[in-house]
Design an enzyme around this catalytic site. Structure first.
Site, short mmCIF file in Angstrom:
data_model
loop_
_atom_site.label_atom_id
_atom_site.label_comp_id
_atom_site.label_asym_id
_atom_site.label_seq_id
_atom_site.Cartn_x
_atom_site.Cartn_y
_atom_site.Cartn_z
N CYS A 96 0.99 -1.24 0.02
CA CYS A 96 0.12 0.04 0.19
C CYS A 96 0.86 1.12 0.04
O CYS A 96 1.48 1.37 -0.92
CB CYS A 96 -1.02 -0.08 1.32
N HIS A 174 -2.96 -5.28 1.01
CA HIS A 174 -2.61 -5.34 2.50
C HIS A 174 -2.69 -6.77 2.76
O HIS A 174 -3.57 -7.34 3.29
CB HIS A 174 -3.80 -4.86 3.61
N GLU A 176 -1.06 -8.08 5.16
CA GLU A 176 -0.99 -8.27 6.71
C GLU A 176 -2.55 -8.30 7.36
O GLU A 176 -2.64 -8.52 8.52
CB GLU A 176 0.04 -7.04 7.39
#
Length: 221
Positions: A96, A174, A176
């Site tokens: 990002c 993303h 994560e």
């Protein structure tokens, strides 16, 4: 392998305080695939940066509601660090904001999305493979840095994944974010019906952890 996680998230809201910080999220992601890897977290927004990036096996740059075009001194310092690490051949993975910062630092361009804020779980491709992954972005890479190669795309995002040589891999998304976190983020940001509907087919953090770890291992070979 010793990986440095560079936190760029400027969110200090009550919502943020109720959830793990990005350093914890990325540490947990790496642990899914390589639990024995040591990790050091640097909060760039607080002025924390590795002094010698070439002493590390890789840098992992995370996301942020900030823009890479903001005038904050820590952003300028981060762009300088990216250029230094690239010159030293240090592997870097950007997600990002990190994806955008690496592009901008190395000669690419970043601009607004075409139309809307992208939020929820999207279907994208990486090297021809389909994957479901969390998204939350208002800007994207609009021009790759010289030598950059598109590795995959997503909805409204032609350069959702790109690489630059064997030691840089970046994604607008993303890896994560867990299914639980992206669901909470959609609620917090009052996502539209499409964002909520996308949560029915969640992402798979363990799968993302593998391609992240594989990248760092291949970049060091």
């Amino acid at each position: 392998m010793h990986i440095a996680i560079l936190v760029t998230n400027t969110d200090r809201s009550d919502f943020s305080a109720r959830h793990p910080r990005d350093g914890e999220k990325f540490t947990a992601l790496l642990a899914l695939a390589r639990p024995d890897w040591p990790v050091t977290v640097f909060d760039c927004t607080e002025g924390e940066f590795p002094e010698n990036p070439d002493a590390l096996d890789g840098l992992l740059l995370g996301g942020s509601p900030a823009s890479v075009h903001d005038p904050d001194p820590w952003i300028a310092r981060l762009l300088d660090l990216i250029r230094k690490a690239h010159a030293q051949g240090v592997p870097m993975l950007g997600a990002c904001f990190g994806h955008q910062a690496i592009a901008l630092a190395l000669g690419g361009a970043v601009g607004p999305n075409d139309g809307r804020f992208i939020l929820g779980v999207v279907e994208a491709t990486l090297d021809g493979r389909r994957l479901r992954i969390a998204a939350a972005h208002a800007e994207q890479v609009t021009r790759l840095p010289p030598g950059g190669v598109v590795r995959g795309a997503g909805p409204g995002c032609p350069a959702a994944f790109y690489s630059l040589g064997p030691r840089i891999l970046c994604t607008q998304y993303h890896p994560e974010m867990t299914p639980g976190f992206i669901a909470s983020l959609v609620d917090h940001l009052d996502g539209d019906g499409a964002a909520r509907a996308s949560l029915a087919d969640p992402s798979d953090p363990a799968r993302h952890a593998e391609w992240v770890a594989d990248f760092f291992e291949s970049a060091r070979r």
